[in-house]
Scaffold this active site. Structure first.
Site, short mmCIF file in Angstrom:
data_model
loop_
_atom_site.label_atom_id
_atom_site.label_comp_id
_atom_site.label_asym_id
_atom_site.label_seq_id
_atom_site.Cartn_x
_atom_site.Cartn_y
_atom_site.Cartn_z
N GLY A 157 0.80 -1.15 0.05
CA GLY A 157 0.05 -0.04 0.04
C GLY A 157 0.71 1.15 -0.11
O GLY A 157 2.08 1.18 0.53
N GLN A 206 2.77 10.02 1.18
CA GLN A 206 4.23 9.57 1.25
C GLN A 206 5.13 9.72 0.12
O GLN A 206 6.35 9.66 0.45
CB GLN A 206 4.15 7.84 1.31
CG GLN A 206 3.42 7.37 2.72
CD GLN A 206 3.00 5.79 2.48
OE1 GLN A 206 2.16 5.51 1.91
NE2 GLN A 206 4.15 5.03 3.20
N CYS A 260 5.53 0.07 7.35
CA CYS A 260 5.20 1.28 6.53
C CYS A 260 6.18 1.56 5.79
O CYS A 260 7.45 1.48 6.31
CB CYS A 260 4.68 2.34 7.44
SG CYS A 260 4.32 3.77 6.50
N LEU A 261 6.03 1.77 4.58
CA LEU A 261 7.23 2.24 3.82
C LEU A 261 8.01 3.35 4.13
O LEU A 261 9.31 3.69 3.95
CB LEU A 261 6.80 2.32 2.19
CG LEU A 261 6.48 1.10 1.46
CD1 LEU A 261 5.95 1.15 0.18
CD2 LEU A 261 7.92 0.26 1.56
N HIS A 310 -4.97 1.79 7.12
CA HIS A 310 -3.60 2.31 7.17
C HIS A 310 -3.32 3.35 6.13
O HIS A 310 -2.75 4.33 6.56
CB HIS A 310 -2.75 1.12 7.02
CG HIS A 310 -0.95 1.59 7.05
ND1 HIS A 310 -0.34 1.01 7.99
CD2 HIS A 310 -0.40 2.26 6.13
CE1 HIS A 310 0.93 1.66 7.58
NE2 HIS A 310 0.95 2.32 6.89
N GLU A 311 -3.60 3.32 4.97
CA GLU A 311 -3.30 4.25 3.76
C GLU A 311 -4.27 5.50 3.74
O GLU A 311 -3.57 6.25 3.89
CB GLU A 311 -3.56 3.68 2.60
CG GLU A 311 -2.52 2.37 2.17
CD GLU A 311 -1.39 2.55 2.51
OE1 GLU A 311 -0.66 3.66 2.43
OE2 GLU A 311 -0.51 1.49 2.91
N HIS A 344 -2.71 7.90 6.39
CA HIS A 344 -1.66 8.67 5.77
C HIS A 344 -2.37 10.23 5.21
O HIS A 344 -1.72 11.00 5.34
CB HIS A 344 -0.93 8.01 4.64
CG HIS A 344 0.17 7.21 4.97
ND1 HIS A 344 1.20 7.49 5.72
CD2 HIS A 344 0.36 5.89 4.94
CE1 HIS A 344 1.93 6.38 6.12
NE2 HIS A 344 1.51 5.29 5.47
C1 QAP Z 1 0.83 -0.84 4.98
O1 QAP Z 1 3.03 -1.12 4.30
C2 QAP Z 1 0.37 -2.12 5.70
O2 QAP Z 1 9.32 -1.98 6.84
C3 QAP Z 1 1.74 -1.06 3.59
O3 QAP Z 1 11.14 -2.38 5.43
C4 QAP Z 1 1.41 -2.89 6.10
O4 QAP Z 1 3.63 -1.97 2.05
C5 QAP Z 1 -0.79 -2.33 5.82
C6 QAP Z 1 7.64 -2.36 3.88
C7 QAP Z 1 1.10 -4.04 6.78
C8 QAP Z 1 -1.15 -3.77 6.31
C9 QAP Z 1 -0.25 -4.35 7.20
C10 QAP Z 1 7.99 -1.97 5.12
C11 QAP Z 1 8.75 -2.46 2.99
C12 QAP Z 1 6.47 -2.28 3.10
C13 QAP Z 1 9.45 -2.22 5.50
C14 QAP Z 1 3.87 -1.76 3.22
C15 QAP Z 1 10.26 -2.51 4.92
C16 QAP Z 1 9.94 -2.58 3.45
C17 QAP Z 1 5.22 -2.05 3.96
CO CO Z 2 2.23 3.52 5.26
#
Ligand code: QAP
Ligand code: CO
Length: 168
Positions: free
Chosen positions: A46, A51, A92-93, A134-135, A138
């Protein structure tokens, strides 16, 4: 297509409130393409426009294993369908390398515009519901670390600031 730079916590620009999109244009469709490319490259499931430092209400999501289910939401609105709470280890990215348990409503309905400006609605539960909530946070300047203890949040902030200084 272009890969965009992702802002990292504690960048204050992640706290901006995104504005509704008045009319979906080619520029928004281009932004959506770039956001998908950026999310898939990361890789992530996401990404919100906030972001990538665009403060308009736009979100992309794809929870499939093979990048086969791209979902785009413009001006998304969330309605809670079940008060039942679900715990999930979120990342989270914009907070790379850190994961913490967050509680959110388990089932929601999302109303939004698609990439052609047409309204649609879907119901979501499980990972999709977590991800969309979550998104949309943001877009309101909110991060998953806002739901955890200040002690944990400050630890994450120090560590990220340190790695950001090393890269600068
Ligand atoms: C949000 O998160 C989310 O720490 C999207 O080193 C996350 O795409 C929603 C990511 C979990 C529901 C459950 C995170 C990539 C990606 C990191 C992501 C990383 C590399 C997170
Ligand atoms: Co995020």
């Amino acid at each position: 297509m272009a890969k965009l730079e992702i802002l990292e916590f504690p960048d204050p620009r992640l706290r901006e409130i995104a504005k509704p999109v008045a009319k979906v244009t080619d520029a928004h469709r281009q932004l959506l393409e770039d956001m998908f490319e950026t999310m898939y490259a990361a890789p992530g499931i996401g990404l919100a426009a906030t972001q990538v430092n665009v403060h308009e209400r736009i979100v992309v999501v794809d929870i499939s294993e093979d990048n086969s289910e791209p979902l785009a939401f413009i001006n998304p609105e969330i309605e809670v369908l079940e008060e039942e709470i679900h715990q999930y280890d979120e990342g989270c990215l914009s907070v790379p390398g850190f994961y913490e348990t967050v509680e959110r409503p388990r089932k929601v309905r999302i109303k939004a515009l698609d990439r052609n400006g047409e309204p649609f609605a879907i119901e979501a539960e499980g990972l999709l519901a977590v991800c969309i909530q979550h998104e949309v946070d943001h877009l309101d300047g909110k991060l998953f670390v806002d739901y955890i203890s200040p002690l944990k949040r400050n630890r994450i902030r120090s560590k990220l600031e340190k790695s950001q200084r090393r890269r600068a």
